[in-house]
Write an enzyme that holds these catalytic residues in place. Structure first.
Site, PDB file in Angstrom:
ATOM      1  N   ASP A  88       0.816  -1.222   0.000  1.00 23.37           N
ATOM      2  CA  ASP A  88       0.000   0.000   0.000  1.00 23.37           C
ATOM      3  C   ASP A  88       0.850   1.272   0.000  1.00 23.37           C
ATOM      4  O   ASP A  88       0.473   2.290   0.574  1.00 23.37           O
ATOM      5  CB  ASP A  88      -0.952   0.024   1.204  1.00 23.37           C
TER       6      ASP A  88
ATOM      7  N   HIS B  57      -3.598  -2.382  -6.786  1.00 24.17           N
ATOM      8  CA  HIS B  57      -2.863  -1.139  -7.028  1.00 24.17           C
ATOM      9  C   HIS B  57      -3.778  -0.108  -7.670  1.00 24.17           C
ATOM     10  O   HIS B  57      -4.285  -0.317  -8.774  1.00 24.17           O
ATOM     11  CB  HIS B  57      -1.651  -1.405  -7.924  1.00 24.17           C
TER      12      HIS B  57
END
Length: 400
Positions: free
Chosen positions: A17, A45
């Site tokens: 992340d 993503h």
């Protein structure tokens, strides 16, 4: 080798992340091949464009909005069912079908891998490992049995009836043995789901759809790569979740750093590599496991990592310059880089989300400084002078 061939590695330097989707999009053009070098469909993503499009990429490379080609390497685990769902979602927001190739040795996830993953994680209760429930590790564990391995090559070469036989052996023989070995007895509801004949037909349909959208190509000096002068290696998860570095069992069964990338760079015949290790201006961790600088009650906006039954709520903390520098140093130290020219860069994302003063840790002491001083501290501690920053969710907010 033609020096005009540019290669960039985007690597998460924490627990995932870190903004790898944003950075991959930024380094991509219509002539780029985005190479997925680890993990599988559990990666997520996010890419957002200035014209308002937004997608969380799982299979497709995060350069897709720029028209980049995606290559799913032999180190990537394909999930035909998840691939189909993502392909349909992308069809609504892209102008043309994305171009995707896959290595024939890429493993394929079946419905039973996902269900075993979910059954076992559910049985752990409060002691969950933080899995996404997508069957990534279970695919790898099943594939340790050659007679039960399913690859992209198998999907392409087997007749449906032969593949069906594989699937029935997995369902009838492997699944009960695997659950027994794990010490888990599935509930009646799970038993019915595991035995459902729909699983076979759904998977076969997904495989047909996958083959209709994906070209099969070996890596190395294949024509898929010959036609491109720009390569982006899009990593998944982060260095602190690496199979050989993270805190077991709260890791991914994958090499998250340079290891697979260097293998692929040599196969393709590249001799230069820009390496971008990415982190946020603060720390995050999604799922269970150690989180040294976690701060109870700390929250930042994150539209992608919403609470879910497998990983819970995204956790927040303060950046640790010592830990960041240590894992980046180890990532380089572990590699044989002879013959490859390396350019080191650091990316710090989400700078817009923190206030004028950033709290972080350095030399085991907590500090609070302005943005420029924070970046200077990272330069000093990591030894990497070239830092990219992001000040929003799109590529136009990046500062180089």
């Amino acid at each position: 080798m033609d020096k005009r061939r540019i290669a960039t590695a985007v690597i998460g330097a924490a627990w995932g992340d870190e903004g790898k989707g944003l950075l991959t999009d930024a380094f991509s053009t219509s002539s780029t091949v985005v190479i997925r070098h680890n993990s599988g469909a559990q990666a997520g993503h996010t890419v957002q464009t200035d014209d308002g499009r937004r997608h969380v990429f799982h299979h497709f490379g995060s350069g897709t909005f720029k028209g980049a080609t995606t290559y799913l390497s032999q180190f990537f685990v394909c999930n035909p069912i998840a691939f189909g769902a993502e392909k349909r979602a992308l069809a609504e927001i892209t102008n043309a079908p994305p171009v995707v190739y896959a290595h024939p040795d890429s493993l394929a996830t079946t419905p039973w891998d996902m269900m075993i993953n979910q059954i076992v994680e559910e049985a752990r209760g409060s002691a969950r490992h933080g899995s996404c429930g997508m069957g990534f590790n279970e695919t790898i564990q099943r594939s340790k049995h050659p007679e039960l391995t399913i690859t992209v090559r198998n999907i392409a070469q087997m007749a449906s009836i032969e593949l069906c036989g594989y699937l029935e052996r997995i369902r009838d023989d492997y699944v009960p043995a695997r659950l027994k070995a794990l010490g888990v007895t599935p509930s009646r509801t799970w038993q019915e789901r595991l035995a459902s004949p729909k699983n076979v037909s759904v998977f076969l349909d997904a495989c047909a759809d996958f083959l209709g959208a994906v070209g099969i190509a070996y890596g190395g000096k294949d024509s898929v790569f010959d036609a491109s002068d720009n390569f982006v290696f899009e990593g998944a998860q982060g260095l602190l979740l690496d199979a050989e570095r993270g805190a077991f069992p709260y890791v991914t069964n994958s090499r998250t750093g340079l290891t697979n990338i260097i293998t692929l760079v040599r196969e393709i015949g590249l001799d230069n590599l820009q390496v971008v290790h990415a982190t946020r201006a603060y720390a995050t961790r999604h799922g269970a496991g150690p989180f040294p600088r976690e701060v109870a009650g700390l929250r930042y906006e994150d539209k992608t990592n919403v609470p879910n039954e497998w990983q819970g709520t995204l956790r927040f903390g303060e950046s640790d310059a010592d830990l960041l520098s240590e894992v980046i140093h180890l990532d380089y130290k572990d590699q044989s880089l002879s013959g490859i020219e390396i350019k080191q860069r650091l990316a710090v994302t989400c700078m817009d989300q923190v206030g004028p003063s950033i709290s972080f840790w350095q030399n085991a002491a907590r500090k609070s400084v302005g943005h420029a001083d924070f970046l200077d501290c990272l330069r000093q501690r990591s030894g990497i002078q070239d830092i990219i920053t992001s000040h929003g969710p799109t590529r136009s907010t990046l500062s180089y």
